[in-house]
Write a protein that holds these residues in place. Structure first.
Motif, PDB file in Angstrom:
ATOM      1  N   VAL A   1       0.868  -1.177   0.000  1.00 49.68           N
ATOM      2  CA  VAL A   1       0.000   0.000   0.000  1.00 49.68           C
ATOM      3  C   VAL A   1       0.903   1.224   0.000  1.00 49.68           C
ATOM      4  O   VAL A   1       1.748   1.392   0.881  1.00 49.68           O
ATOM      5  CB  VAL A   1      -0.969  -0.002   1.197  1.00 49.68           C
ATOM      6  CG1 VAL A   1      -1.747   1.308   1.248  1.00 49.68           C
ATOM      7  CG2 VAL A   1      -1.928  -1.188   1.100  1.00 49.68           C
ATOM      8  N   LEU A   2       0.734   2.033  -1.013  1.00 51.19           N
ATOM      9  CA  LEU A   2       1.533   3.239  -1.224  1.00 51.19           C
ATOM     10  C   LEU A   2       0.645   4.443  -0.936  1.00 51.19           C
ATOM     11  O   LEU A   2      -0.456   4.531  -1.476  1.00 51.19           O
ATOM     12  CB  LEU A   2       2.015   3.250  -2.677  1.00 51.19           C
ATOM     13  CG  LEU A   2       3.028   4.272  -3.121  1.00 51.19           C
ATOM     14  CD1 LEU A   2       4.336   4.097  -2.350  1.00 51.19           C
ATOM     15  CD2 LEU A   2       3.288   4.100  -4.625  1.00 51.19           C
ATOM     16  N   VAL A   3       1.110   5.353  -0.081  1.00 52.68           N
ATOM     17  CA  VAL A   3       0.300   6.506   0.318  1.00 52.68           C
ATOM     18  C   VAL A   3       1.064   7.796   0.043  1.00 52.68           C
ATOM     19  O   VAL A   3       2.199   7.974   0.502  1.00 52.68           O
ATOM     20  CB  VAL A   3      -0.069   6.447   1.820  1.00 52.68           C
ATOM     21  CG1 VAL A   3      -0.896   7.667   2.220  1.00 52.68           C
ATOM     22  CG2 VAL A   3      -0.797   5.149   2.149  1.00 52.68           C
ATOM     23  N   ARG A   4       0.433   8.680  -0.705  1.00 53.00           N
ATOM     24  CA  ARG A   4       0.950  10.038  -0.919  1.00 53.00           C
ATOM     25  C   ARG A   4       0.360  10.897   0.190  1.00 53.00           C
ATOM     26  O   ARG A   4      -0.855  11.154   0.235  1.00 53.00           O
ATOM     27  CB  ARG A   4       0.522  10.552  -2.293  1.00 53.00           C
ATOM     28  CG  ARG A   4       1.014  11.921  -2.614  1.00 53.00           C
ATOM     29  CD  ARG A   4       2.478  11.876  -2.978  1.00 53.00           C
ATOM     30  NE  ARG A   4       2.901  13.214  -3.387  1.00 53.00           N
ATOM     31  CZ  ARG A   4       4.133  13.623  -3.336  1.00 53.00           C
ATOM     32  NH1 ARG A   4       5.082  12.824  -2.914  1.00 53.00           N
ATOM     33  NH2 ARG A   4       4.443  14.826  -3.727  1.00 53.00           N
ATOM     34  N   VAL A   5       1.199  11.322   1.127  1.00 55.85           N
ATOM     35  CA  VAL A   5       0.750  12.052   2.312  1.00 55.85           C
ATOM     36  C   VAL A   5       0.465  13.506   1.950  1.00 55.85           C
ATOM     37  O   VAL A   5       1.327  14.218   1.435  1.00 55.85           O
ATOM     38  CB  VAL A   5       1.802  11.952   3.442  1.00 55.85           C
ATOM     39  CG1 VAL A   5       1.386  12.771   4.652  1.00 55.85           C
ATOM     40  CG2 VAL A   5       2.031  10.495   3.820  1.00 55.85           C
ATOM     41  N   GLU A   6      -0.770  13.939   2.235  1.00 59.09           N
ATOM     42  CA  GLU A   6      -1.187  15.316   1.973  1.00 59.09           C
ATOM     43  C   GLU A   6      -1.182  16.153   3.241  1.00 59.09           C
ATOM     44  O   GLU A   6      -1.096  17.378   3.189  1.00 59.09           O
ATOM     45  CB  GLU A   6      -2.595  15.315   1.372  1.00 59.09           C
ATOM     46  CG  GLU A   6      -2.669  14.591   0.040  1.00 59.09           C
ATOM     47  CD  GLU A   6      -4.094  14.373  -0.444  1.00 59.09           C
ATOM     48  OE1 GLU A   6      -5.048  14.492   0.364  1.00 59.09           O
ATOM     49  OE2 GLU A   6      -4.253  14.069  -1.641  1.00 59.09           O
ATOM     50  N   ARG A   7      -1.316  15.475   4.376  1.00 55.26           N
ATOM     51  CA  ARG A   7      -1.352  16.172   5.676  1.00 55.26           C
ATOM     52  C   ARG A   7      -0.792  15.227   6.728  1.00 55.26           C
ATOM     53  O   ARG A   7      -1.209  14.081   6.840  1.00 55.26           O
ATOM     54  CB  ARG A   7      -2.791  16.517   6.035  1.00 55.26           C
ATOM     55  CG  ARG A   7      -2.969  17.218   7.365  1.00 55.26           C
ATOM     56  CD  ARG A   7      -4.464  17.454   7.630  1.00 55.26           C
ATOM     57  NE  ARG A   7      -4.703  18.272   8.789  1.00 55.26           N
ATOM     58  CZ  ARG A   7      -4.914  17.793  10.012  1.00 55.26           C
ATOM     59  NH1 ARG A   7      -4.902  16.489  10.238  1.00 55.26           N
ATOM     60  NH2 ARG A   7      -5.147  18.604  11.018  1.00 55.26           N
ATOM     61  N   ALA A   8       0.178  15.705   7.485  1.00 55.72           N
ATOM     62  CA  ALA A   8       0.734  14.962   8.611  1.00 55.72           C
ATOM     63  C   ALA A   8       0.454  15.788   9.859  1.00 55.72           C
ATOM     64  O   ALA A   8       0.626  17.001   9.858  1.00 55.72           O
ATOM     65  CB  ALA A   8       2.236  14.751   8.431  1.00 55.72           C
ATOM     66  N   SER A   9      -0.015  15.119  10.905  1.00 60.58           N
ATOM     67  CA  SER A   9      -0.300  15.856  12.140  1.00 60.58           C
ATOM     68  C   SER A   9       0.075  15.013  13.340  1.00 60.58           C
ATOM     69  O   SER A   9       0.129  13.791  13.276  1.00 60.58           O
ATOM     70  CB  SER A   9      -1.791  16.241  12.216  1.00 60.58           C
ATOM     71  OG  SER A   9      -2.591  15.086  12.309  1.00 60.58           O
ATOM     72  N   ASP A  10       0.347  15.707  14.428  1.00 59.48           N
ATOM     73  CA  ASP A  10       0.542  15.003  15.687  1.00 59.48           C
ATOM     74  C   ASP A  10      -0.230  15.727  16.772  1.00 59.48           C
ATOM     75  O   ASP A  10      -0.548  16.910  16.661  1.00 59.48           O
ATOM     76  CB  ASP A  10       2.012  14.813  16.052  1.00 59.48           C
ATOM     77  CG  ASP A  10       2.812  16.108  16.157  1.00 59.48           C
ATOM     78  OD1 ASP A  10       2.259  17.200  15.959  1.00 59.48           O
ATOM     79  OD2 ASP A  10       4.008  16.019  16.442  1.00 59.48           O
ATOM     80  N   SER A  11      -0.600  14.964  17.789  1.00 62.45           N
ATOM     81  CA  SER A  11      -1.354  15.516  18.910  1.00 62.45           C
ATOM     82  C   SER A  11      -0.880  14.832  20.180  1.00 62.45           C
ATOM     83  O   SER A  11      -0.089  13.891  20.150  1.00 62.45           O
ATOM     84  CB  SER A  11      -2.864  15.363  18.698  1.00 62.45           C
ATOM     85  OG  SER A  11      -3.193  14.014  18.467  1.00 62.45           O
ATOM     86  N   CYS A  12      -1.412  15.272  21.290  1.00 65.48           N
ATOM     87  CA  CYS A  12      -0.870  14.918  22.604  1.00 65.48           C
ATOM     88  C   CYS A  12      -0.897  13.436  22.945  1.00 65.48           C
ATOM     89  O   CYS A  12       0.046  12.904  23.490  1.00 65.48           O
ATOM     90  CB  CYS A  12      -1.574  15.717  23.693  1.00 65.48           C
ATOM     91  SG  CYS A  12      -3.309  15.267  23.906  1.00 65.48           S
ATOM     92  N   GLY A  13      -1.969  12.757  22.704  1.00 62.08           N
ATOM     93  CA  GLY A  13      -2.046  11.355  23.083  1.00 62.08           C
ATOM     94  C   GLY A  13      -2.185  11.117  24.568  1.00 62.08           C
ATOM     95  O   GLY A  13      -1.923  10.010  25.059  1.00 62.08           O
ATOM     96  N   TYR A  14      -2.621  12.120  25.308  1.00 64.28           N
ATOM     97  CA  TYR A  14      -2.726  11.976  26.769  1.00 64.28           C
ATOM     98  C   TYR A  14      -3.711  10.884  27.178  1.00 64.28           C
ATOM     99  O   TYR A  14      -3.575  10.297  28.235  1.00 64.28           O
ATOM    100  CB  TYR A  14      -3.163  13.292  27.410  1.00 64.28           C
ATOM    101  CG  TYR A  14      -2.151  14.405  27.337  1.00 64.28           C
ATOM    102  CD1 TYR A  14      -0.804  14.157  27.130  1.00 64.28           C
ATOM    103  CD2 TYR A  14      -2.553  15.726  27.463  1.00 64.28           C
ATOM    104  CE1 TYR A  14       0.112  15.193  27.063  1.00 64.28           C
ATOM    105  CE2 TYR A  14      -1.637  16.768  27.408  1.00 64.28           C
ATOM    106  CZ  TYR A  14      -0.310  16.490  27.205  1.00 64.28           C
ATOM    107  OH  TYR A  14       0.589  17.515  27.147  1.00 64.28           O
TER     108      TYR A  14
END
Length: 187
Positions: free
Chosen positions: A123-136
């Motif tokens: 599975v090949l994915v062209r990333v348009e948006r990468a995000s990170d969040s807290c994960g608390y």
């Protein structure tokens, strides 16, 4: 606090590369179809190819939802959670496609991964948006090791057994969308 990027920053790549599990979500275009969320893992089956592209090995399974949804509309999100260490969640939104063995790109892509039984696509994915969040809110878990059941299952079936299994189980999604191209004679 959530941060968004139009590419995968190096610190995010480093986080991704040490995770043992990730989750893939796709959905058909129809509001009537079922959303699919699949846990993925197995050591060394995910690659960040560049700041805009990721790939993972897709193994023979009892369903073909991700592949069917990608064929229909390409929408995908891949999520990683920190179950150990500092809290963090990474999401990669983009457009994906399943590169099957009949595709001329398959040999070069699959060479980027270790060999293993039961690989049905990359599975090949062209990333348009990468995000990170807290994960608390994500609990802490201790990693115990890899499961060997998939490899054992695939080896026991053998090549012909896997082909037959895919013909029965991977021709279409649970909503009737086309599955593997080779099963339907498209490749």
């Amino acid at each position: 606090m959530s941060e968004q990027y139009d590419e995968i920053p190096e610190r995010m790549r480093a986080f991704i590369e040490v995770q043992h599990v990730f989750f893939v979500a796709t959905a058909p275009a129809s509001g009537e179809g079922r959303v699919n969320l699949s846990p993925k893992g197995l050591r060394d089956t995910f690659r960040v190819l560049d700041a805009h592209t990721v790939a993972y090995l897709d193994f023979v399974g009892s369903g073909v939802e991700t592949i069917s949804h990608l064929r229909e509309n390409g929408r995908i999100v891949v999520m990683f959670c920190a179950f150990q260490g500092p809290p963090n969640i990474v999401r990669l939104h983009g457009r994906g496609e399943a590169v099957e063995p009949g595709d001329p790109r398959f040999p070069a892509l699959v060479k980027r991964f270790p060999d293993g039984p039961g690989i049905r696509a990359v599975v090949l994915v062209r990333v348009e948006r990468a995000s990170d969040s807290c994960g608390y809110g994500v609990p802490l878990f201790e990693y115990q090791g890899e499961r060997t059941a998939l490899g054992t299952w695939a080896e026991k079936r053998g090549r012909e057994g896997l082909v037959e299994y895919q013909r029965r189980k991977n021709a279409q999604s649970i909503d009737g969308l086309p599955g593997l191209r080779w099963v339907s004679g498209e490749e």
